[in-house]
Scaffold this active site. Structure first.
Site, PDB file in Angstrom:
ATOM      1  N   CYS B 169      -2.133  -4.386  -6.735  1.00 36.50           N
ATOM      2  CA  CYS B 169      -1.486  -3.540  -5.737  1.00 36.50           C
ATOM      3  C   CYS B 169      -0.460  -2.595  -6.363  1.00 36.50           C
ATOM      4  O   CYS B 169       0.150  -1.777  -5.670  1.00 36.50           O
ATOM      5  CB  CYS B 169      -0.870  -4.429  -4.685  1.00 36.50           C
ATOM      6  SG  CYS B 169      -2.095  -5.635  -4.133  1.00 36.50           S
ATOM      7  N   HIS B 309       7.617  -2.052  -1.060  1.00 32.38           N
ATOM      8  CA  HIS B 309       6.273  -2.612  -1.170  1.00 32.38           C
ATOM      9  C   HIS B 309       5.976  -3.349   0.133  1.00 32.38           C
ATOM     10  O   HIS B 309       4.919  -3.187   0.710  1.00 32.38           O
ATOM     11  CB  HIS B 309       6.170  -3.539  -2.385  1.00 32.38           C
ATOM     12  CG  HIS B 309       4.784  -4.034  -2.616  1.00 32.38           C
ATOM     13  ND1 HIS B 309       3.731  -3.170  -2.795  1.00 32.38           N
ATOM     14  CD2 HIS B 309       4.253  -5.289  -2.662  1.00 32.38           C
ATOM     15  CE1 HIS B 309       2.615  -3.885  -2.952  1.00 32.38           C
ATOM     16  NE2 HIS B 309       2.909  -5.157  -2.872  1.00 32.38           N
ATOM     17  N   GLU B 320      11.704  -8.902  -2.446  1.00 33.22           N
ATOM     18  CA  GLU B 320      12.040  -7.478  -2.557  1.00 33.22           C
ATOM     19  C   GLU B 320      13.400  -7.169  -1.918  1.00 33.22           C
ATOM     20  O   GLU B 320      14.216  -6.448  -2.503  1.00 33.22           O
ATOM     21  CB  GLU B 320      10.940  -6.625  -1.901  1.00 33.22           C
ATOM     22  CG  GLU B 320      11.150  -5.124  -2.121  1.00 33.22           C
ATOM     23  CD  GLU B 320       9.982  -4.277  -1.637  1.00 33.22           C
ATOM     24  OE1 GLU B 320       9.111  -4.797  -0.907  1.00 33.22           O
ATOM     25  OE2 GLU B 320       9.940  -3.079  -1.992  1.00 33.22           O
ATOM     26  N   LYS B 341       3.521  -0.037   5.363  1.00 38.89           N
ATOM     27  CA  LYS B 341       2.386  -0.964   5.494  1.00 38.89           C
ATOM     28  C   LYS B 341       2.368  -1.592   6.883  1.00 38.89           C
ATOM     29  O   LYS B 341       1.345  -2.141   7.299  1.00 38.89           O
ATOM     30  CB  LYS B 341       2.468  -2.069   4.438  1.00 38.89           C
ATOM     31  CG  LYS B 341       2.093  -1.594   3.037  1.00 38.89           C
ATOM     32  CD  LYS B 341       1.959  -2.775   2.083  1.00 38.89           C
ATOM     33  CE  LYS B 341       1.649  -2.311   0.667  1.00 38.89           C
ATOM     34  NZ  LYS B 341       2.843  -1.740  -0.008  1.00 38.89           N
ATOM     35  N   HIS B 346      -2.315  -3.077   4.105  1.00 37.78           N
ATOM     36  CA  HIS B 346      -2.148  -3.067   2.652  1.00 37.78           C
ATOM     37  C   HIS B 346      -3.439  -2.607   1.980  1.00 37.78           C
ATOM     38  O   HIS B 346      -4.417  -3.342   1.915  1.00 37.78           O
ATOM     39  CB  HIS B 346      -1.759  -4.465   2.180  1.00 37.78           C
ATOM     40  CG  HIS B 346      -1.324  -4.527   0.752  1.00 37.78           C
ATOM     41  ND1 HIS B 346      -1.288  -3.409  -0.065  1.00 37.78           N
ATOM     42  CD2 HIS B 346      -0.899  -5.576  -0.005  1.00 37.78           C
ATOM     43  CE1 HIS B 346      -0.869  -3.775  -1.269  1.00 37.78           C
ATOM     44  NE2 HIS B 346      -0.628  -5.065  -1.258  1.00 37.78           N
ATOM     45  N   PHE B 405      -0.463  -8.552  -7.509  1.00 35.57           N
ATOM     46  CA  PHE B 405      -0.900  -9.841  -8.045  1.00 35.57           C
ATOM     47  C   PHE B 405      -1.019  -9.698  -9.559  1.00 35.57           C
ATOM     48  O   PHE B 405      -1.482  -8.670 -10.062  1.00 35.57           O
ATOM     49  CB  PHE B 405      -2.274 -10.223  -7.491  1.00 35.57           C
ATOM     50  CG  PHE B 405      -2.256 -10.789  -6.086  1.00 35.57           C
ATOM     51  CD1 PHE B 405      -1.070 -10.965  -5.388  1.00 35.57           C
ATOM     52  CD2 PHE B 405      -3.441 -11.161  -5.466  1.00 35.57           C
ATOM     53  CE1 PHE B 405      -1.066 -11.497  -4.103  1.00 35.57           C
ATOM     54  CE2 PHE B 405      -3.440 -11.687  -4.173  1.00 35.57           C
ATOM     55  CZ  PHE B 405      -2.264 -11.854  -3.495  1.00 35.57           C
TER      56      PHE B 405
END
Lengths: 84, 418
Positions: B169, B309, B320, B341, B346, B405
């Site tokens: 991502c 994110h 975050e 998002k 996502h 990831f």
């Protein structure tokens, strides 16, 4: 399939498959069309698979290499069907 | 601080394909309206065994203006998305790249987390059904993760650096950061950069569901992606692409190009912690933002907006928010941070690309896109997340965070061009 296909029937099916695969008009594909000028090697490989499915035949890599024009493919398919 | 001799890089074009609309204008308008792009799944049938039955699919994508029917058969959806976004971005920039005097000065870096997985699945099914001699010769050129930059380089005759980036991502973030550096170093003048993803497939959806990474709010798809909300329960899988045209400043000025913003900083780190779970302290995210600001030579107190994110997972959002609070201190309460998002879901490797739109537009248009579905912020989540409705603000510096990831973290810094 009922009865053997005539040469013109094979040719019509071959040309239709080529036109469909390449996204061109059937009129743009003739017996003298050369695979090298109307498609790339990947298209040709996929076309051979299409012919195999369409006519229930097997086309070896060696045989496929020798098919230069649409007429070559039609002749090959007709010969193979006759001998099967 | 970066070397003063580095060349400056500006954004002169943007293109996008998203579930909010297949253009930047449609996507940005929908973001400002707080609209969700999430809907019940349509592309493949699902029975009750499927725990997740919704996604952020794009229903109205038509690449006919970019490639003809024959070419479409040879290219996976993921590369078609990239080509459509690149088409819009290049047109938006006003550059005539196809007829460039020196095409070796133009390049492309496009990220994708997964690549042509739809082709992979269909090809594998064909292999099992009909044997090895019926596997299409187009499988490899369709599925390879670099198919997007490969096709885009052909589309625009880009003969400079051309490559893909795969960092889940964070892929778009790395792609844009590395493209910026290629221009700064002098390798090229124009880079077509961003990310693309088309991974809403049976295998991918079921695999993410098995990881318990996805929201299972099947009865309310549009309310499922709810970053920072206490009832968030995972991310919503979506798809799309976004491409920016990065251009060397003097090159852009010489042709009188419209400049959206300057890309001034790129920070990248690895968590070295766990292959899929975020470092709960957000240490890698913290350092990525710190390094990006250092690269830009910008003080933390100058940052006005962060496009988070913010995937809507319980752990990721917490890490975050914690990282932002520690890095920015008191200033964290003066800046705004939203997660778009909440609307797009996502889009994995495309996420950072799509999110450059709200980041850049916060500067260019002075509007902050909201975090929708933020009804009750989680404990300790006390920042201005631009809840539910857009806000007007004068932003000079905006951050765009993407984390993936594998523990990949990227932060990019955009600055008002002056």
């Amino acid at each position: 399939m009922s009865g053997p296909l005539s040469e013109s029937e094979i040719e019509a099916k071959v040309i239709e498959a080529i036109a469909d695969q390449l996204g061109v008009a059937k009129a743009d594909v003739t017996r003298t069309s050369e695979f090298d000028s109307i498609c790339d090697s990947l298209d040709k490989a996929e076309l051979m698979m299409e012919f195999e499915d369409l006519f229930e035949i097997s086309i070896t890599d060696d045989a496929a290499t020798k098919l230069r024009t649409v007429a070559d493919a039609v002749d090959f398919i007709q010969r193979t069907l006759k001998n099967s | 601080m970066r070397n003063a001799t580095y060349r400056r890089v500006v954004v002169t074009g943007i293109g996008c394909v998203s579930n909010l609309g297949c253009s930047v204008a449609k996507t940005w308008e929908a973001m400002k309206a707080g609209r969700s792009g999430i809907s019940p799944l349509r592309t493949f049938p699902q029975n009750e065994d499927w725990t997740v039955r919704f996604a952020g699919e794009i229903h109205d994508f038509d690449p006919s203006h970019v490639v003809d029917g024959r070419e479409q058969k040879r290219i996976d959806r993921v590369a078609l998305f990239a080509m459509a976004a690149a088409h819009e971005a290049v047109a938006d920039s006003g550059l005539d790249l196809r007829n460039a005097a020196d095409p070796y000065r133009n390049g492309t870096i496009i990220g994708s987390g997964i690549g042509g997985v739809l082709t992979m699945e269909e090809g594998h099914t064909k292999l099992l059904q009909t044997g090895p001699r019926r596997v299409s010769p187009f499988v490899v050129p369709r599925l390879m993760v670099n198919a997007a930059p490969g096709n885009v380089s052909i589309q625009f005759n880009l003969r400079g650096p051309s490559t893909a980036v795969a960092s889940a991502c964070a892929s778009s973030g790395h792609a844009m950061g590395m493209a910026m550096q290629a221009i700064q170093r002098g390798d090229c003048d124009v880079m077509v950069a961003g990310g693309s993803e088309a991974a809403i497939t049976p295998l991918t959806l079921s695999a993410f569901a098995s990881m318990k990474a996805l929201s299972t709010r099947n009865d309310e798809p549009t309310r499922a992606s709810r970053p920072f909300d206490k009832d968030r329960d995972g991310f919503v899988l979506s798809e799309g692409a976004a491409i920016v045209i990065l251009e060397e400043l003097e090159h852009a000025k010489k042709r009188g190009a419209r400049i959206y913003a300057e890309l001034v900083g790129y920070g990248a780190t690895g968590d070295a912690y766990h292959i899929a779970a975020p470092d709960e302290q957000g240490s890698g995210a913290f350092k990525a933002m710190e390094f990006a600001l250092r690269d830009a030579g910008i003080s933390a107190t100058d940052v006005g907006y962060i496009n988070a994110h913010g995937t809507s997972t319980p752990l990721g959002d917490k890490a975050e928010v914690g990282a932002v609070k520690r890095l920015f201190g008191d200033h964290a309460y003066r800046l705004a941070m939203s997660s778009t998002k909440s609307m797009t879901g996502h889009a994995l490797g495309a996420a950072g690309g799509i999110e450059t739109i709200p980041a850049i537009m916060s500067i260019y248009e002075g509007v902050l896109a909201p975090t929708i579905n933020l009804e009750c912020p989680d404990e300790g989540f006390d920042l201005n997340f631009v809840p539910n409705t857009p806000q007007e603000a004068k932003v000079d510096v905006a951050l765009n965070n993407t984390f993936g990831f594998g523990g990949h973290n990227v932060s990019l810094v955009f600055k008002r061009f002056a």
